[in-house]
Design a protein around this motif. Structure first.
Motif, mmCIF file in Angstrom:
data_model
loop_
_atom_site.group_PDB
_atom_site.id
_atom_site.type_symbol
_atom_site.label_atom_id
_atom_site.label_comp_id
_atom_site.label_asym_id
_atom_site.label_seq_id
_atom_site.Cartn_x
_atom_site.Cartn_y
_atom_site.Cartn_z
ATOM 1 N N PHE A 116 41.978 44.515 35.739
ATOM 2 C CA PHE A 116 40.705 44.858 36.364
ATOM 3 C C PHE A 116 40.560 46.363 36.516
ATOM 4 C CE2 PHE A 116 41.736 40.575 37.742
ATOM 5 C CZ PHE A 116 40.529 39.900 37.584
ATOM 6 N N LEU A 117 39.383 46.864 36.150
ATOM 7 C CA LEU A 117 39.029 48.263 36.350
ATOM 8 C C LEU A 117 37.939 48.334 37.404
ATOM 9 C CD1 LEU A 117 38.837 49.415 32.620
ATOM 10 C CD2 LEU A 117 40.636 50.013 34.257
ATOM 11 N N ILE A 118 38.117 49.207 38.370
ATOM 12 C CA ILE A 118 37.123 49.342 39.434
ATOM 13 C C ILE A 118 36.707 50.806 39.561
ATOM 14 C CG2 ILE A 118 38.042 47.358 40.704
ATOM 15 C CD1 ILE A 118 39.365 49.337 42.641
ATOM 16 N N LYS A 119 35.570 51.035 40.181
ATOM 17 C CA LYS A 119 35.126 52.392 40.420
ATOM 18 C C LYS A 119 36.083 53.081 41.388
ATOM 19 C CE LYS A 119 30.192 51.462 39.694
ATOM 20 N NZ LYS A 119 28.834 51.466 40.312
ATOM 21 N N THR A 120 36.169 54.385 41.262
ATOM 22 C CA THR A 120 37.064 55.159 42.124
ATOM 23 C C THR A 120 36.773 54.905 43.608
ATOM 24 O OG1 THR A 120 37.103 56.870 40.417
ATOM 25 C CG2 THR A 120 37.921 57.477 42.594
ATOM 26 N N PHE A 121 37.810 54.568 44.352
ATOM 27 C CA PHE A 121 37.778 54.338 45.801
ATOM 28 C C PHE A 121 36.953 53.105 46.211
ATOM 29 C CE2 PHE A 121 38.718 58.915 45.564
ATOM 30 C CZ PHE A 121 39.896 58.926 46.276
ATOM 31 N N ASP A 122 36.696 52.205 45.279
ATOM 32 C CA ASP A 122 35.924 50.998 45.604
ATOM 33 C C ASP A 122 36.866 49.930 46.175
ATOM 34 O OD1 ASP A 122 34.159 48.923 45.837
ATOM 35 O OD2 ASP A 122 33.418 49.015 43.770
ATOM 36 N N TYR A 123 37.252 50.111 47.436
ATOM 37 C CA TYR A 123 38.201 49.184 48.055
ATOM 38 C C TYR A 123 37.585 47.804 48.293
ATOM 39 C CZ TYR A 123 35.910 50.211 52.530
ATOM 40 O OH TYR A 123 34.987 50.338 53.540
ATOM 41 N N LYS A 124 36.262 47.744 48.434
ATOM 42 C CA LYS A 124 35.602 46.446 48.612
ATOM 43 C C LYS A 124 35.767 45.582 47.366
ATOM 44 C CE LYS A 124 32.139 47.960 51.993
ATOM 45 N NZ LYS A 124 30.687 48.100 52.295
ATOM 46 N N LYS A 125 35.599 46.202 46.203
ATOM 47 C CA LYS A 125 35.785 45.463 44.946
ATOM 48 C C LYS A 125 37.235 45.056 44.788
ATOM 49 C CE LYS A 125 34.556 43.941 40.844
ATOM 50 N NZ LYS A 125 33.652 42.774 40.678
ATOM 51 N N ALA A 126 38.134 45.951 45.138
ATOM 52 C CA ALA A 126 39.565 45.625 45.047
ATOM 53 C C ALA A 126 39.898 44.438 45.935
ATOM 54 C CB ALA A 126 40.394 46.839 45.445
ATOM 55 N N ASN A 127 39.345 44.405 47.135
ATOM 56 C CA ASN A 127 39.593 43.291 48.053
ATOM 57 C C ASN A 127 39.051 41.969 47.494
ATOM 58 O OD1 ASN A 127 41.061 44.474 50.195
ATOM 59 N ND2 ASN A 127 39.187 45.351 51.055
ATOM 60 N N LYS A 128 37.891 42.034 46.857
ATOM 61 C CA LYS A 128 37.313 40.826 46.254
ATOM 62 C C LYS A 128 38.204 40.272 45.151
ATOM 63 C CE LYS A 128 32.393 41.741 47.168
ATOM 64 N NZ LYS A 128 31.067 42.021 46.556
ATOM 65 N N ILE A 129 38.747 41.176 44.336
ATOM 66 C CA ILE A 129 39.627 40.761 43.236
ATOM 67 C C ILE A 129 40.911 40.151 43.787
ATOM 68 C CG2 ILE A 129 41.014 41.575 41.294
ATOM 69 C CD1 ILE A 129 38.845 43.775 40.910
ATOM 70 N N ILE A 130 41.481 40.774 44.799
ATOM 71 C CA ILE A 130 42.712 40.261 45.417
ATOM 72 C C ILE A 130 42.469 38.867 45.993
ATOM 73 C CG2 ILE A 130 44.344 40.593 47.316
ATOM 74 C CD1 ILE A 130 43.926 43.654 46.861
ATOM 75 N N LYS A 131 41.368 38.716 46.683
ATOM 76 C CA LYS A 131 41.017 37.407 47.263
ATOM 77 C C LYS A 131 40.833 36.360 46.176
ATOM 78 C CE LYS A 131 37.747 35.258 50.499
ATOM 79 N NZ LYS A 131 36.545 35.495 51.344
ATOM 80 N N LEU A 132 40.176 36.739 45.084
ATOM 81 C CA LEU A 132 39.962 35.823 43.970
ATOM 82 C C LEU A 132 41.282 35.405 43.329
ATOM 83 C CD1 LEU A 132 37.982 34.400 42.014
ATOM 84 C CD2 LEU A 132 37.949 36.534 40.670
ATOM 85 N N MET A 133 42.192 36.356 43.131
ATOM 86 C CA MET A 133 43.470 36.067 42.492
ATOM 87 C C MET A 133 44.341 35.151 43.358
ATOM 88 S SD MET A 133 43.554 37.420 39.470
ATOM 89 C CE MET A 133 41.850 36.807 39.443
ATOM 90 N N LYS A 134 44.121 35.189 44.674
ATOM 91 C CA LYS A 134 44.910 34.341 45.571
ATOM 92 C C LYS A 134 44.327 32.931 45.713
ATOM 93 C CE LYS A 134 47.015 38.030 48.286
ATOM 94 N NZ LYS A 134 47.235 38.623 49.628
ATOM 95 N N SER A 135 43.124 32.745 45.179
ATOM 96 C CA SER A 135 42.483 31.431 45.301
ATOM 97 C C SER A 135 42.290 30.730 43.958
ATOM 98 C CB SER A 135 41.121 31.557 46.002
ATOM 99 O OG SER A 135 40.258 32.393 45.258
#
Length: 299
Positions: free
Chosen positions: A244-263
């Motif tokens: 996954f590539l995200i925009k610089t400092f986009d922690y909200k997107k990173a959190n969404k990806i982490i949540k998705l990968m755990k589910s």
């Protein structure tokens, strides 16, 4: 390269064993008699090029010189004397092999090279990793940073994530080290060992990474990699396919990806397998074959 006669500068000092000094002056001790007319000389650093290219060109006939460009480079420096030295040395080079398209483009757009220098053929050969290229499962739910604790690598971005984060790395060699929370710092370890501590790795670098082998190493063990869309990262990761590539400092997107990968375990498994297949394209064997091919073109 077993079928080529080659010499390695025995006194060459790696970044680690020269106490992490940025400048390596060991090239001044190189025995020029080892080089014969018509040889190919490969420089793996800017210092070697600056110190030896002109002496070699004066002492040897028909010697071809190649610069293996490992990181973002620029001829334009604050010190004009260094700029002139680098410029003159560069004119003796026959070919450049850059480790990524990012490195190539950055150098081609350097103002001194663009306006004043002769144009040198620049090829791209990605550096390789030595890996088992097989998935390593982890029972931990840590989201991890892996690499040097350098400011431009931006490790503390992980503190903004809604996850149990840990850091694997070291301050060794850092020009601007970052203080990692002690209770979260696992210290330095080899990539295969690091892969056992979690299935999600975040690379939030905001600097000009020439080619991040750390990303490739984690992908080779089937890890889900989340990285800022900067520098050469897009040359490694195909977004939402093998990472996954995200925009610089986009922690909200990173959190969404982490949540998705755990589910979504099916998607996570698919990303993991695709990551391993992508990493195979950066194997040591592939690197050697392509690098050798470029050398043979110079003969």
């Amino acid at each position: 390269f077993d079928n080529l006669i080659h010499h390695i500068h025995k006194n060459w000092k790696t970044f680690e064993n020269r106490d992490y000094r940025a400048y390596d002056d060991s090239y001044k001790d190189f025995d020029l008699s080892l080089i014969e007319d018509n040889d190919i000389v490969i420089f793996d650093s800017r210092e070697g090029l600056q110190q030896l290219a002109i002496p070699i060109s004066k002492l040897k006939k028909n010697t071809k010189m190649l610069w293996h460009m490992q990181s973002e480079e620029s001829l334009l420096r604050k010190n004009p004397i260094i700029t002139i030295k680098d410029y003159k040395s560069l004119q003796k080079i026959s070919r450049i092999i850059a480790v990524s398209n990012y490195v190539k483009k950055r150098f081609e757009n350097d103002i001194v090279y663009k306006i004043f220098s002769k144009k040198i053929p620049i090829d791209i050969v990605y550096n390789g990793i030595d890996s088992k290229f097989s998935r390593i499962f982890s029972e931990n739910e840590f989201v991890l940073f892996f690499g040097r604790y350098e400011s431009y690598k931006n490790p503390l971005f992980l503190e903004k994530l809604d996850a149990k984060v840990r850091y694997i790395g070291s301050k060794a060699g850092c020009t601007k080290p970052v203080n990692i929370p002690k209770e979260k710092d696992l210290g330095w370890m080899e990539p295969e060992e690091a892969a056992k501590y979690g299935d999600i790795f975040v690379f939030p670098s905001i600097g000009g990474e020439g080619l991040s082998l750390a990303i490739i190493e984690m992908m080779s063990y089937g890890k889900v990699v989340i990285a800022f869309d900067s520098a050469s990262f897009s040359e490694i990761i195909e977004n939402e396919k093998d990472g996954f590539l995200i925009k610089t400092f986009d922690y909200k997107k990173a959190n969404k990806i982490i949540k998705l990968m755990k589910s979504d375990f099916e998607l996570k498994s698919k990303i993991s397998q695709n990551a391993i297949e992508k990493a195979k394209k950066f194997s040591v064997e592939v690197f050697r074959e392509k690098f050798y091919e470029k050398i043979m073109q110079m003969l």
